[in-house]
Write a protein that holds these residues in place. Structure first.
Motif, PDB file in Angstrom:
ATOM      1  N   THR A  57       0.869  -1.162   0.000  1.00 37.76           N
ATOM      2  CA  THR A  57       0.000   0.000   0.000  1.00 37.76           C
ATOM      3  C   THR A  57       0.909   1.214   0.000  1.00 37.76           C
ATOM      4  O   THR A  57       1.771   1.339   0.875  1.00 37.76           O
ATOM      5  CB  THR A  57      -0.914   0.039   1.239  1.00 37.76           C
ATOM      6  OG1 THR A  57      -1.649  -1.169   1.300  1.00 37.76           O
ATOM      7  CG2 THR A  57      -1.877   1.212   1.159  1.00 37.76           C
ATOM      8  N   LYS A  68      -2.779   3.581  -2.538  1.00 37.22           N
ATOM      9  CA  LYS A  68      -2.907   2.647  -3.665  1.00 37.22           C
ATOM     10  C   LYS A  68      -2.451   1.259  -3.234  1.00 37.22           C
ATOM     11  O   LYS A  68      -1.442   1.111  -2.561  1.00 37.22           O
ATOM     12  CB  LYS A  68      -2.043   3.096  -4.842  1.00 37.22           C
ATOM     13  CG  LYS A  68      -2.523   4.337  -5.514  1.00 37.22           C
ATOM     14  CD  LYS A  68      -3.208   3.959  -6.778  1.00 37.22           C
ATOM     15  CE  LYS A  68      -3.562   5.232  -7.545  1.00 37.22           C
ATOM     16  NZ  LYS A  68      -4.560   4.994  -8.511  1.00 37.22           N
ATOM     17  N   GLY A  79      -1.056  -2.554  -4.213  1.00 33.68           N
ATOM     18  CA  GLY A  79      -0.233  -3.185  -5.232  1.00 33.68           C
ATOM     19  C   GLY A  79       0.247  -4.545  -4.775  1.00 33.68           C
ATOM     20  O   GLY A  79       0.125  -4.906  -3.600  1.00 33.68           O
ATOM     21  N   ARG A 134       3.737  -7.116  -5.346  1.00 31.03           N
ATOM     22  CA  ARG A 134       5.070  -7.323  -5.900  1.00 31.03           C
ATOM     23  C   ARG A 134       5.362  -8.812  -5.837  1.00 31.03           C
ATOM     24  O   ARG A 134       5.227  -9.438  -4.782  1.00 31.03           O
ATOM     25  CB  ARG A 134       6.118  -6.546  -5.108  1.00 31.03           C
ATOM     26  CG  ARG A 134       7.532  -6.767  -5.657  1.00 31.03           C
ATOM     27  CD  ARG A 134       8.588  -5.932  -4.961  1.00 31.03           C
ATOM     28  NE  ARG A 134       8.510  -6.092  -3.523  1.00 31.03           N
ATOM     29  CZ  ARG A 134       8.516  -5.066  -2.663  1.00 31.03           C
ATOM     30  NH1 ARG A 134       8.578  -3.829  -3.085  1.00 31.03           N
ATOM     31  NH2 ARG A 134       8.452  -5.304  -1.361  1.00 31.03           N
ATOM     32  N   ASN A 153       3.376  -3.400 -14.054  1.00 29.26           N
ATOM     33  CA  ASN A 153       3.785  -1.998 -14.163  1.00 29.26           C
ATOM     34  C   ASN A 153       5.294  -1.836 -14.081  1.00 29.26           C
ATOM     35  O   ASN A 153       5.874  -0.999 -14.785  1.00 29.26           O
ATOM     36  CB  ASN A 153       3.141  -1.155 -13.061  1.00 29.26           C
ATOM     37  CG  ASN A 153       1.636  -1.111 -13.164  1.00 29.26           C
ATOM     38  OD1 ASN A 153       0.951  -1.440 -12.211  1.00 29.26           O
ATOM     39  ND2 ASN A 153       1.101  -0.713 -14.297  1.00 29.26           N
ATOM     40  N   THR A 196       6.000  -5.791 -10.260  1.00 29.02           N
ATOM     41  CA  THR A 196       4.997  -5.124  -9.435  1.00 29.02           C
ATOM     42  C   THR A 196       3.858  -4.615 -10.302  1.00 29.02           C
ATOM     43  O   THR A 196       4.090  -4.108 -11.401  1.00 29.02           O
ATOM     44  CB  THR A 196       5.630  -3.925  -8.681  1.00 29.02           C
ATOM     45  OG1 THR A 196       6.753  -4.379  -7.948  1.00 29.02           O
ATOM     46  CG2 THR A 196       4.616  -3.267  -7.738  1.00 29.02           C
ATOM     47  N   TRP A 201       0.260  -2.216  -9.733  1.00 26.65           N
ATOM     48  CA  TRP A 201      -0.548  -1.360  -8.872  1.00 26.65           C
ATOM     49  C   TRP A 201      -1.967  -1.368  -9.357  1.00 26.65           C
ATOM     50  O   TRP A 201      -2.223  -1.291 -10.567  1.00 26.65           O
ATOM     51  CB  TRP A 201       0.010   0.068  -8.843  1.00 26.65           C
ATOM     52  CG  TRP A 201       1.365   0.124  -8.227  1.00 26.65           C
ATOM     53  CD1 TRP A 201       2.560   0.107  -8.889  1.00 26.65           C
ATOM     54  CD2 TRP A 201       1.675   0.148  -6.838  1.00 26.65           C
ATOM     55  NE1 TRP A 201       3.593   0.124  -7.993  1.00 26.65           N
ATOM     56  CE2 TRP A 201       3.080   0.159  -6.723  1.00 26.65           C
ATOM     57  CE3 TRP A 201       0.902   0.181  -5.678  1.00 26.65           C
ATOM     58  CZ2 TRP A 201       3.720   0.192  -5.479  1.00 26.65           C
ATOM     59  CZ3 TRP A 201       1.550   0.217  -4.460  1.00 26.65           C
ATOM     60  CH2 TRP A 201       2.936   0.219  -4.364  1.00 26.65           C
ATOM     61  N   ARG A 254      -3.734   1.131 -12.310  1.00 23.48           N
ATOM     62  CA  ARG A 254      -2.721   1.800 -13.136  1.00 23.48           C
ATOM     63  C   ARG A 254      -2.484   1.069 -14.414  1.00 23.48           C
ATOM     64  O   ARG A 254      -2.500  -0.083 -14.530  1.00 23.48           O
ATOM     65  CB  ARG A 254      -1.384   1.861 -12.392  1.00 23.48           C
ATOM     66  CG  ARG A 254      -1.246   3.108 -11.630  1.00 23.48           C
ATOM     67  CD  ARG A 254       0.111   3.280 -11.006  1.00 23.48           C
ATOM     68  NE  ARG A 254       1.202   3.126 -11.960  1.00 23.48           N
ATOM     69  CZ  ARG A 254       2.456   3.031 -11.619  1.00 23.48           C
ATOM     70  NH1 ARG A 254       2.810   3.051 -10.376  1.00 23.48           N
ATOM     71  NH2 ARG A 254       3.410   2.890 -12.505  1.00 23.48           N
TER      72      ARG A 254
END
Length: 159
Positions: free
Chosen positions: A90, A94, A96, A98, A137, A154, A156, A159
């Motif tokens: 976070t 946002k 995400g 990984r 991304n 990763t 997000w 996005r």
């Protein structure tokens, strides 16, 4: 997640990681060993569950699960096995994910070629590394011939 045949080592951690512009990224981490075909399925399910917890759209869920599948399969087939670490992030509100996929295999002799669309060392379609890179991304490939490969990818949400 563990069974008599599957010796996954799963660790859940919560840590604070310095983020961009002084913001913090909270990380929840799980680690899955990839030694068998069954482990590949376990990774897919774990990544799918993580995308749901992070609130990813169905399209982004599919992107991340597909990338994870390709990367884990590469570690299994070409690296002789390895591990997949899933970090829930976070940052600035946002969410995400990984993925860190490691193996101790022979490494990749020509990383640029391996990332090219259509490149394959076997009977596959050649969408593995290059395809995974396009689905995420951020994408990092670290490889040393004779010493293994690590991919950090990763995505997000939104996005």
């Amino acid at each position: 997640m563990s069974s008599a045949r599957n010796t996954d080592h799963t660790v859940a951690l919560a840590t604070t990681v310095p983020g961009a512009a002084g913001r913090d990224a909270m990380t929840e981490r799980t680690v899955h060993h990839v030694r068998t075909e069954e482990d590949l399925l376990t990774v897919r399910h774990a990544v799918r569950a993580a995308t749901l917890r992070a609130g990813f759209s169905i399209v982004d869920q599919t992107r991340v699960v597909t990338a994870a599948s390709e990367l884990a399969r590469n570690a299994f087939i070409h690296g002789g096995g390895g591990s997949v670490t899933i970090d829930q992030l976070t940052l600035g509100g946002k969410a995400g994910l990984r993925l860190t996929v490691k193996d101790d295999g022979p490494g990749i002799l020509d990383a640029d070629a391996a990332l090219a669309d259509g490149f394959t060392t076997g009977a596959g379609l050649g969408h593995g590394l290059g395809g995974a890179r396009h689905l995420m991304n951020d994408f990092e490939l670290h490889t040393v011939p004779g010493q293994g490969t690590t991919v950090i990818a990763t995505r997000w949400a939104g996005r």
